[in-house]
Design a protein around this motif. Structure first.
Motif, PDB file in Angstrom:
ATOM      1  N   GLU A   8       0.835  -1.192   0.000  1.00  0.00           N
ATOM      2  CA  GLU A   8       0.000   0.000   0.000  1.00  0.00           C
ATOM      3  C   GLU A   8       0.875   1.249   0.000  1.00  0.00           C
ATOM      4  O   GLU A   8       1.838   1.349   0.759  1.00  0.00           O
ATOM      5  CB  GLU A   8      -0.916   0.000   1.219  1.00  0.00           C
ATOM      6  N   GLY A   9       0.554   2.182  -0.894  1.00  0.00           N
ATOM      7  CA  GLY A   9       1.304   3.421  -1.015  1.00  0.00           C
ATOM      8  C   GLY A   9       2.338   3.387  -2.116  1.00  0.00           C
ATOM      9  O   GLY A   9       2.819   4.435  -2.544  1.00  0.00           O
ATOM     10  N   GLN A  10       2.715   2.198  -2.597  1.00  0.00           N
ATOM     11  CA  GLN A  10       3.672   2.114  -3.700  1.00  0.00           C
ATOM     12  C   GLN A  10       2.947   2.253  -5.034  1.00  0.00           C
ATOM     13  O   GLN A  10       1.726   2.122  -5.107  1.00  0.00           O
ATOM     14  CB  GLN A  10       4.419   0.776  -3.670  1.00  0.00           C
ATOM     15  N   ILE A  11       3.723   2.486  -6.089  1.00  0.00           N
ATOM     16  CA  ILE A  11       3.184   2.582  -7.430  1.00  0.00           C
ATOM     17  C   ILE A  11       3.323   1.217  -8.096  1.00  0.00           C
ATOM     18  O   ILE A  11       4.423   0.672  -8.173  1.00  0.00           O
ATOM     19  CB  ILE A  11       3.924   3.646  -8.269  1.00  0.00           C
ATOM     20  N   GLU A  44      -0.415   2.687 -14.431  1.00  0.00           N
ATOM     21  CA  GLU A  44       0.329   2.943 -13.196  1.00  0.00           C
ATOM     22  C   GLU A  44      -0.650   3.524 -12.182  1.00  0.00           C
ATOM     23  O   GLU A  44      -1.399   4.430 -12.499  1.00  0.00           O
ATOM     24  CB  GLU A  44       1.475   3.931 -13.437  1.00  0.00           C
ATOM     25  N   ARG A  46      -1.270   4.149  -7.616  1.00  0.00           N
ATOM     26  CA  ARG A  46      -0.817   4.018  -6.238  1.00  0.00           C
ATOM     27  C   ARG A  46      -1.722   3.022  -5.527  1.00  0.00           C
ATOM     28  O   ARG A  46      -2.941   3.199  -5.469  1.00  0.00           O
ATOM     29  CB  ARG A  46      -0.832   5.345  -5.487  1.00  0.00           C
ATOM     30  N   ASP A 106      -5.043   3.752  -3.038  1.00  0.00           N
ATOM     31  CA  ASP A 106      -5.713   5.039  -3.260  1.00  0.00           C
ATOM     32  C   ASP A 106      -7.143   4.880  -3.763  1.00  0.00           C
ATOM     33  O   ASP A 106      -7.892   5.842  -3.804  1.00  0.00           O
ATOM     34  CB  ASP A 106      -4.929   5.902  -4.254  1.00  0.00           C
ATOM     35  N   GLU A 129      -6.062  -3.703  -7.365  1.00  0.00           N
ATOM     36  CA  GLU A 129      -5.331  -3.423  -6.120  1.00  0.00           C
ATOM     37  C   GLU A 129      -5.079  -4.698  -5.331  1.00  0.00           C
ATOM     38  O   GLU A 129      -3.993  -4.888  -4.796  1.00  0.00           O
ATOM     39  CB  GLU A 129      -6.092  -2.407  -5.275  1.00  0.00           C
ATOM     40  N   PRO A 171       6.041   3.636   0.214  1.00  0.00           N
ATOM     41  CA  PRO A 171       4.723   4.165   0.567  1.00  0.00           C
ATOM     42  C   PRO A 171       4.807   5.658   0.890  1.00  0.00           C
ATOM     43  O   PRO A 171       5.680   6.094   1.648  1.00  0.00           O
ATOM     44  CB  PRO A 171       4.331   3.342   1.790  1.00  0.00           C
ATOM     45  N   SER A 231       3.819  10.269  -6.747  1.00  0.00           N
ATOM     46  CA  SER A 231       2.758   9.608  -7.494  1.00  0.00           C
ATOM     47  C   SER A 231       3.277   9.218  -8.868  1.00  0.00           C
ATOM     48  O   SER A 231       4.315   9.681  -9.325  1.00  0.00           O
ATOM     49  CB  SER A 231       1.565  10.547  -7.654  1.00  0.00           C
ATOM     50  N   ALA A 232       2.533   8.373  -9.530  1.00  0.00           N
ATOM     51  CA  ALA A 232       2.900   7.950 -10.880  1.00  0.00           C
ATOM     52  C   ALA A 232       2.997   9.147 -11.815  1.00  0.00           C
ATOM     53  O   ALA A 232       3.817   9.173 -12.715  1.00  0.00           O
ATOM     54  CB  ALA A 232       1.876   6.953 -11.415  1.00  0.00           C
ATOM     55  N   TRP A 290       6.461  11.043 -10.931  1.00  0.00           N
ATOM     56  CA  TRP A 290       7.707  10.260 -10.894  1.00  0.00           C
ATOM     57  C   TRP A 290       8.619  10.606 -12.066  1.00  0.00           C
ATOM     58  O   TRP A 290       9.787  10.913 -11.893  1.00  0.00           O
ATOM     59  CB  TRP A 290       7.372   8.768 -10.907  1.00  0.00           C
TER      60      TRP A 290
END
Length: 175
Positions: A4-7, A50, A52, A55, A63, A159, A163-164, A167
């Motif tokens: 959670e929180g990663q792209i 892509e 997050r 979210d 997800e 995390p 954001s994508a 980045w």
């Protein structure tokens, strides 16, 4: 695995599960799949999705699955409507007078057109006559069970990191 929180960066292909169109592809991010299946459109930009994780900006099935895959792995799951694009909601269908629609979107649209309101709601115009315009704000796949093939291509960021969308601006293209 994406946390959670990663792209998460994925390719996915969604097919209808039920009805006479069962097995038909309704969406894909993979240009090779689109060309192989004869559904390629020049106006579409086929590229990995892509997002997050956590979210809520994508279908829950995406997800859920990326949190159980390693980059390079693929999984296919059947997603009931609540894990895909939601149940069809009659409360998201609105009959309005043509003048009210013109005020909302700037013109009286034609049946079959897509409209976006000032508050960024997007809906299909399903009927137009002298007295009314019917707008359906349900996702076009609402209420559908889907078979979704998800291939996790990459996971990046910690995390809470970028954001994508930002980045690439900050760090350049990933190799």
């Amino acid at each position: 695995m994406a946390k959670e929180g990663q792209i998460a960066v994925v390719h996915y292909t969604a097919r209808l599960v039920d009805g006479p169109e069962s097995g038909a592809i309704v969406d894909t991010t993979d240009v090779d799949v689109a060309q192989r299946e004869g559904i390629y459109h020049d106006h579409r930009d086929y590229k990995p999705l892509e997002f997050r994780v956590g979210d809520g900006g994508v279908a829950p099935v995406l997800e859920d699955v990326v949190q159980d895959l390693e980059p390079g792995e693929t999984r296919t799951e059947i997603a009931d409507p609540e894990r895909a694009f939601g149940e069809y909601d009659e409360d998201d269908v609105h009959e309005l007078e043509p003048d009210a629609v013109e005020e909302l979107v700037g013109e009286v649209p034609e049946e079959g057109s897509l409209v976006t309101t000032d508050d960024n709601r997007t809906g299909w115009v399903t009927a137009v006559d002298d007295d009314r315009v019917v707008l359906d704000f349900n996702h076009e796949l609402a209420g559908e069970r889907l078979e979704v093939e998800i291939r996790l291509l990459d996971v990046y960021g910690k995390p809470g990191d970028d954001s994508a969308k930002t980045w690439e601006k900050k760090y350049g293209k990933r190799q």
